[in-house]
Scaffold this motif. Sequence first.
Motif, mmCIF file in Angstrom:
data_model
loop_
_atom_site.group_PDB
_atom_site.id
_atom_site.type_symbol
_atom_site.label_atom_id
_atom_site.label_comp_id
_atom_site.label_asym_id
_atom_site.label_seq_id
_atom_site.Cartn_x
_atom_site.Cartn_y
_atom_site.Cartn_z
ATOM 1 N N ILE A 182 -8.594 -3.096 -5.630
ATOM 2 C CA ILE A 182 -8.275 -3.796 -4.392
ATOM 3 C C ILE A 182 -7.247 -4.870 -4.698
ATOM 4 O O ILE A 182 -7.382 -5.628 -5.666
ATOM 5 C CB ILE A 182 -9.540 -4.381 -3.734
ATOM 6 C CG1 ILE A 182 -9.186 -5.038 -2.389
ATOM 7 C CG2 ILE A 182 -10.281 -5.326 -4.658
ATOM 8 C CD1 ILE A 182 -10.409 -5.393 -1.549
ATOM 9 N N ILE A 183 -6.184 -4.918 -3.910
ATOM 10 C CA ILE A 183 -5.109 -5.878 -4.098
ATOM 11 C C ILE A 183 -4.750 -6.489 -2.754
ATOM 12 O O ILE A 183 -5.172 -6.014 -1.699
ATOM 13 C CB ILE A 183 -3.857 -5.219 -4.716
ATOM 14 C CG1 ILE A 183 -3.330 -4.108 -3.796
ATOM 15 C CG2 ILE A 183 -4.146 -4.689 -6.098
ATOM 16 C CD1 ILE A 183 -2.022 -3.498 -4.287
ATOM 17 N N ALA A 204 -17.011 -3.314 -0.632
ATOM 18 C CA ALA A 204 -15.810 -3.640 -1.404
ATOM 19 C C ALA A 204 -15.279 -5.027 -1.056
ATOM 20 O O ALA A 204 -14.825 -5.774 -1.933
ATOM 21 C CB ALA A 204 -14.733 -2.579 -1.158
ATOM 22 N N LEU A 205 -15.342 -5.413 0.217
ATOM 23 C CA LEU A 205 -14.902 -6.754 0.605
ATOM 24 C C LEU A 205 -15.835 -7.823 0.051
ATOM 25 O O LEU A 205 -15.396 -8.916 -0.318
ATOM 26 C CB LEU A 205 -14.828 -6.849 2.130
ATOM 27 C CG LEU A 205 -13.755 -5.982 2.811
ATOM 28 C CD1 LEU A 205 -13.857 -6.102 4.317
ATOM 29 C CD2 LEU A 205 -12.362 -6.361 2.338
ATOM 30 N N VAL A 370 -16.238 4.306 -0.026
ATOM 31 C CA VAL A 370 -15.198 4.105 -1.031
ATOM 32 C C VAL A 370 -15.345 5.181 -2.101
ATOM 33 O O VAL A 370 -16.415 5.323 -2.693
ATOM 34 C CB VAL A 370 -15.300 2.695 -1.641
ATOM 35 C CG1 VAL A 370 -14.238 2.499 -2.719
ATOM 36 C CG2 VAL A 370 -15.146 1.634 -0.555
ATOM 37 N N ARG A 371 -14.283 5.931 -2.332
ATOM 38 C CA ARG A 371 -14.286 7.019 -3.305
ATOM 39 C C ARG A 371 -13.707 6.540 -4.640
ATOM 40 O O ARG A 371 -12.988 5.536 -4.697
ATOM 41 C CB ARG A 371 -13.451 8.192 -2.796
ATOM 42 C CG ARG A 371 -13.751 8.626 -1.372
ATOM 43 C CD ARG A 371 -15.061 9.322 -1.235
ATOM 44 N NE ARG A 371 -15.263 9.795 0.143
ATOM 45 C CZ ARG A 371 -16.413 10.238 0.615
ATOM 46 N NH1 ARG A 371 -17.473 10.279 -0.177
ATOM 47 N NH2 ARG A 371 -16.517 10.631 1.869
ATOM 48 N N LYS A 373 -11.236 6.013 -7.604
ATOM 49 C CA LYS A 373 -9.784 5.888 -7.705
ATOM 50 C C LYS A 373 -9.127 5.447 -6.404
ATOM 51 O O LYS A 373 -7.893 5.523 -6.282
ATOM 52 C CB LYS A 373 -9.155 7.198 -8.195
ATOM 53 C CG LYS A 373 -9.692 7.677 -9.534
ATOM 54 C CD LYS A 373 -9.074 8.995 -9.939
ATOM 55 C CE LYS A 373 -9.681 9.506 -11.238
ATOM 56 N NZ LYS A 373 -9.109 10.812 -11.651
ATOM 57 N N ASP A 374 -9.905 4.990 -5.431
ATOM 58 C CA ASP A 374 -9.314 4.448 -4.214
ATOM 59 C C ASP A 374 -8.582 3.147 -4.520
ATOM 60 O O ASP A 374 -9.027 2.339 -5.339
ATOM 61 C CB ASP A 374 -10.393 4.189 -3.161
ATOM 62 C CG ASP A 374 -10.766 5.431 -2.386
ATOM 63 O OD1 ASP A 374 -10.135 6.483 -2.631
ATOM 64 O OD2 ASP A 374 -11.681 5.366 -1.546
ATOM 65 N N LEU A 375 -7.474 2.942 -3.823
ATOM 66 C CA LEU A 375 -6.727 1.688 -3.897
ATOM 67 C C LEU A 375 -6.737 1.056 -2.510
ATOM 68 O O LEU A 375 -6.162 1.606 -1.563
ATOM 69 C CB LEU A 375 -5.291 1.923 -4.359
ATOM 70 C CG LEU A 375 -4.373 0.693 -4.351
ATOM 71 C CD1 LEU A 375 -4.922 -0.402 -5.254
ATOM 72 C CD2 LEU A 375 -2.955 1.064 -4.749
ATOM 73 N N ILE A 376 -7.407 -0.076 -2.387
ATOM 74 C CA ILE A 376 -7.518 -0.786 -1.110
ATOM 75 C C ILE A 376 -6.460 -1.874 -1.081
ATOM 76 O O ILE A 376 -6.372 -2.706 -1.992
ATOM 77 C CB ILE A 376 -8.920 -1.380 -0.930
ATOM 78 C CG1 ILE A 376 -9.977 -0.277 -1.021
ATOM 79 C CG2 ILE A 376 -9.027 -2.119 0.393
ATOM 80 C CD1 ILE A 376 -11.402 -0.795 -0.994
#
Length: 504
Positions: A182-183, A204-205, A370-371, A373-376
Motif C-alpha cells: 500500500i502506497i 488493509a486501511l 485483498v489478494r 500481490k495486490d498494490l493499493i
Amino acid sequence: MRWAEIAFNGFNWIKSHRIARLGASAVAFSIALAALTGCESKGWLDPTQVGRWRQEALLLPILPDLMNYSGVDEPEPSFLNATDVRQMDLQVEGSDYRIGKGDLISVSITDLAGPGIETVKTARVSETGQISLPLVETVPAEGRTEAELEKAIVGKYKDANIIQNAQVSATVSEARARTFSIIGSVQSPGQYAILQSDFRMLDALVVSRDVTVPNVEWVYVIRRLDSEPKSAATGGKTTQPGAPADDLAPRSEAPSRGMRVARTPGRLVLLQAGGDPDVAPASGNGTGQTPPTTAPAPEGRFITVEGQTIAVGGDEAAPDETDMTAAAATTAPATQGFEFNEPKTPTDTRIIRIPLTALKNGDLRYNIVVRPKDLIVVPPPIIGEYYMAGNVGSPGVYSLSNRRITLKQAIVSARMLGPLAIPQRTEIIRRIGTDKEVFVRVDLEKIWDGKQPDLFLKPDDIVNVGTNMFAPFIAAVRGAFRFTYGFGFLYDRNFAYDRNGNLL
C-alpha cells in the motif's frame, strides 16, 4: 409675499418636470442600452444576477476537463482504465496457501543424519521456484501447499535411495507471496502480510493506519489476473480487463470519471468511458441520431483554436483537417534507424476503483478481499491554487488543496460578480502540460441556469470575468434609482438641480 410664494411654487413645478423629463430620458437610455447588448441576460438591467430559480429539479454532470468547450485534449486522468468492483472481488478463497517465490521454508527431516536424529533445514524459494535440501538435488516448491511439498520431499529421498520412508515436515516461516503493498496518502505505507483468507480493504486501511488527508475520493487496487479466483460464469477463466462485469456485480453510485458531455445544436450527448454515447434529445431537431465521431488529431502536433487548426509541433503549415493522420505521417521526421515504441498497457493486470467515502460510511459492497500481490494506491490530494481576475467581488489567489472546486463555487468564493461583470464574457486560462495553455470562453449565465454543465477547476487555472462597453452605463443607470420603505422613490443626486437651477 403671496406673489413670491406663487413664483417659488412655479419654479419648483418647472424643476420637477425637468427632472421627470430627465428621468424619462434615463429610462429610455437604459432601454436603448439593453437593446444594444442584445438582452443577453435575463436581468438586463443587472446582468450580474445569475441563477436558475425554477421549481423542477435538474441533474447535470460536472465536467473534469475543458474538452467539450475547447476541443483540446488535456492529459488523461490517472487510472483511466480502472473498473468498478465486481462480485468476484468479494469472494473468499478457502484453499490452503500455495508457496511462492521468496518464501522462507523450514523443512524437518528425521533419520537423515542418523536413526532418530532430526535434521532441520531452512531454505528460501529461489526465483525459479526451487529449494535446496541436503544430499539431494533441488526440489520444486512454487505453487505447492505444505502437504504437497512434504510428499515431494519424501519421494525425492526415496528415488535417491537415501531414505525409503522419510518423516518430513514442511512449514512456511515467511510467506512473501501472501503479501500486499500500500502506497500513497496513508500513515504507514509499505508491504504487509495477509493474515487470513478473509482479509479485506478495511483491514488493509487499519494495518496501514488509515489515510492521512481528508477528501480522498477514490482508492485504486492494481491486481494481477492470476490472483483472482476462478469464476464458474467464465468457465474457469479470469475476466479480462475491459470485459463486462458479471450480473451480480454491485453498481457504483459514484459518477464515472470518464464521463464527458458534448453539446451539439439541439442535443445533449453524455459520453461514458468505455461505452456508447447516451443521447438525450433536447429541444431542437429531435432526429435521435448520434452525431458522427471524428478522428482525433495527432497528439502534441495540432490544436484547434476558434475553428482554425494550428501546428504546435514545429510544422510550417497545418494540414487539411480531413486528412490529419496522413499529414502527420508525411511531416514526421526520419528516424534514421531508431524507432521509439510507446510502452503498451499490461494485459495481465486489472485496476479496481473503490469509492473510499462510501466504503467508510458502511457500504460493504466495496469492502473487497485483498489478494496476494495486490498494490493499493491512495492518491495524494489536489495541491495548488487557482486565480480569480476581472470583474469579481474579490480578485486574488485561492487555495485548491484537498478539495475539488467547481467554477460556480469559485465565483461564490470571490464574492460573486462585480457591478460591471458580463457573465457571458468569462474566460478560463488553463495550463496544458508544462509549456502550453489554452484560452476557453464559457458562459456563466448558462452554467448557473443549468443550460451547460459546470466544470472542475485545476491547479493554476485563471478565471477572468470580463465586461463590455455598455456595462458602465448600465451600472450608472442602475445606481441612479433608489427605492425607500413604503412608497418612496428617489432619484440619485447626480440627476437633481440646486435652488439656482444648476445640475448637481
